[in-house]
Design an enzyme around this catalytic site. Structure first.
Site, mmCIF file in Angstrom:
data_model
loop_
_atom_site.group_PDB
_atom_site.id
_atom_site.type_symbol
_atom_site.label_atom_id
_atom_site.label_comp_id
_atom_site.label_asym_id
_atom_site.label_seq_id
_atom_site.Cartn_x
_atom_site.Cartn_y
_atom_site.Cartn_z
ATOM 1 N N ARG A 139 0.081 -61.623 -18.855
ATOM 2 C CA ARG A 139 0.170 -62.124 -17.521
ATOM 3 C C ARG A 139 0.661 -63.546 -17.279
ATOM 4 O O ARG A 139 1.263 -63.850 -16.292
ATOM 5 C CB ARG A 139 -1.062 -61.639 -16.603
ATOM 6 C CG ARG A 139 -0.963 -60.006 -16.334
ATOM 7 C CD ARG A 139 -2.541 -59.693 -16.013
ATOM 8 N NE ARG A 139 -2.949 -60.208 -14.789
ATOM 9 C CZ ARG A 139 -4.057 -59.818 -14.008
ATOM 10 N NH1 ARG A 139 -4.984 -59.426 -14.821
ATOM 11 N NH2 ARG A 139 -4.325 -60.512 -12.838
ATOM 12 N N ARG A 158 -9.294 -54.017 -24.681
ATOM 13 C CA ARG A 158 -9.582 -53.851 -23.411
ATOM 14 C C ARG A 158 -8.221 -53.916 -22.386
ATOM 15 O O ARG A 158 -7.538 -54.896 -22.801
ATOM 16 C CB ARG A 158 -10.518 -54.716 -22.562
ATOM 17 C CG ARG A 158 -11.734 -55.243 -23.530
ATOM 18 C CD ARG A 158 -12.388 -56.276 -22.965
ATOM 19 N NE ARG A 158 -13.138 -57.172 -23.985
ATOM 20 C CZ ARG A 158 -13.761 -57.945 -23.810
ATOM 21 N NH1 ARG A 158 -14.057 -58.521 -22.545
ATOM 22 N NH2 ARG A 158 -14.475 -58.542 -24.724
ATOM 23 N N TYR A 185 3.333 -54.547 -25.116
ATOM 24 C CA TYR A 185 3.057 -54.410 -23.719
ATOM 25 C C TYR A 185 4.299 -54.683 -23.053
ATOM 26 O O TYR A 185 5.041 -55.218 -23.633
ATOM 27 C CB TYR A 185 1.969 -55.710 -23.082
ATOM 28 C CG TYR A 185 0.799 -55.557 -23.662
ATOM 29 C CD1 TYR A 185 -0.192 -54.970 -22.466
ATOM 30 C CD2 TYR A 185 -0.126 -55.970 -24.618
ATOM 31 C CE1 TYR A 185 -1.483 -54.864 -22.451
ATOM 32 C CE2 TYR A 185 -1.384 -55.850 -24.651
ATOM 33 C CZ TYR A 185 -2.158 -55.221 -23.959
ATOM 34 O OH TYR A 185 -3.350 -55.191 -23.825
ATOM 35 N N ASP A 189 -7.201 -54.749 -18.381
ATOM 36 C CA ASP A 189 -7.782 -55.192 -17.361
ATOM 37 C C ASP A 189 -7.641 -53.989 -16.058
ATOM 38 O O ASP A 189 -6.821 -53.105 -16.332
ATOM 39 C CB ASP A 189 -7.099 -56.564 -16.806
ATOM 40 C CG ASP A 189 -7.331 -57.707 -17.471
ATOM 41 O OD1 ASP A 189 -8.080 -57.654 -18.411
ATOM 42 O OD2 ASP A 189 -6.455 -58.617 -17.449
#
Lengths: 246, 246
Positions: B199, B49, B109, B51
């Site tokens: 994050r 997933r 990422y 966000d």
């Protein structure tokens, strides 16, 4: 006092810099913010208009206002009254005879583009997509022929009222942003640009990239002084006013 | 047949990848497009997933469908039925036992950020802004302590149901995007990431950048295995799923 500001904007939601009836423009937003801060109408002058959808990293704007706040604090007061897609990055006092429009000596634009078989939704946020293969070396070579003082009539949208279409391009080059993703930017600086000029220059370089014309054909196209010999006007998305020097 | 697609999206207008009632999600848009093409409900599996507000350059999704079209043409049929902020960049047939969710070996990422006195509306399109000065060298050094196989409980949003919080980070570094504008990206790849992990890693590196903690404090924070010792969860804007390897 006479103030200059350096202002950035994401052009996506604006019909360009210049005020127009019934359109959302950056100038209107700025003048609304100035009205809120000074409680009077203040006329602003930008280094140049940017078209609908064109963004700016460092547009320069000047205006005359009452001596109520320290010049360097003015940006914060204005930012509080501006939408988030318009941000002032600097404010400072300038000589009384300074005008951001008439005194610009060197403007730099960049056009962000990438090419390949398919577009990528993330890249599309800031880059313009060209389908297929572009020969970047040839485009790079073509850039060299753009540097100099020429009558750029071939690269000016037809119907423009400006009489003297002579402009000087100081620098023109293709910079690689990310080789793996075929991302590049065309960076061009000059003493001024005609209406749609950067987008027509880019459209002509794209023709070079596709192998439709040779790099040295740029010389002929300039010499023709006729819009129909240059390439298409590429879309505005991807074009950014980087900086203005005085 | 079993199909894998590489899909890109601008996360700005989506509540993330995963279907949720009354929310606009990338998965829903893709499954709607699949319904239009195959006239039946097709369940999709993403590598993970993403966000709300997170974008993707190369998310991988797999699904099973009828053998009606050549696999490599499927992307065009689906793109015709998808909004422009979601673009499939590749479609291909995979082994029957391939599942994009369970077989991912390496995910990369990137978190795009810049710092300085003031934000810039153009940079804000793709970068996240941090006010003040960041010591990039210290952040770079801190990255080295993240590489390895650890229990990353300190970097996982509390209340997560996952039991085993051991993950391997293969690579972590700060790359310079544009030095003049203080633009950088934190690039991290690993065999999997916990909820909000990238994050929280970024928030902890930001604390290093501000000089609030030392680069080597990363080791202690990992060892504490407690969320409260790591930095804040930085905002999702700026985070991009770059690629997934199998």
């Amino acid at each position: 006092m006479n103030i200059a500001i350096i202002i950035s904007y994401d052009g996506t939601n604006y019909s360009g810099w210049q005020s127009q009836p019934n359109k959302k423009t950056v100038q209107d937003e700025l003048e609304k913010a100035l009205f809120k801060v000074f409680n009077k109408q203040i006329k602003t002058y930008a280094s140049g208009r940017t078209d609908a959808l064109v963004s700016a990293i460092g547009q320069v704007v000047s205006f005359n206002c009452d001596d109520l706040f320290p010049p360097e604090k003015l940006m914060y007061l204005l930012n509080d009254n501006l939408p988030l897609d318009i941000r002032i990055v600097k404010s400072y006092e300038v000589d009384n005879d300074f005008n951001a429009r008439f005194n610009a000596k060197n403007k730099t634009y960049e056009y962000n583009f990438y090419f390949g078989k398919t577009s990528n939704a993330y890249f599309d946020k800031t880059f313009s997509f060209f389908k297929g293969e572009l020969n970047i070396n040839d485009m790079q070579l073509a850039c060299k022929f753009l540097v100099g003082t020429f009558d750029f009539s071939s690269f000016c949208a037809s119907g423009t009222e400006v009489e003297d279409k002579t402009r000087t391009i100081f620098n023109a080059k293709i910079e690689c942003v990310n080789k793996e993703y075929n991302q590049y930017k065309f960076v061009v600086s000059g003493n001024g640009f005609l209406y749609n000029m950067v987008r027509i220059l880019m459209g002509t370089l794209i023709n070079v990239g596709y192998g439709k014309i040779k790099p040295e054909s740029i010389v002929e196209i300039i010499n023709k002084k006729d819009r129909k010999f240059a390439g298409a006007t590429v879309k505005a998305h991807g074009l950014v006013l980087v900086k203005v020097e005085y």
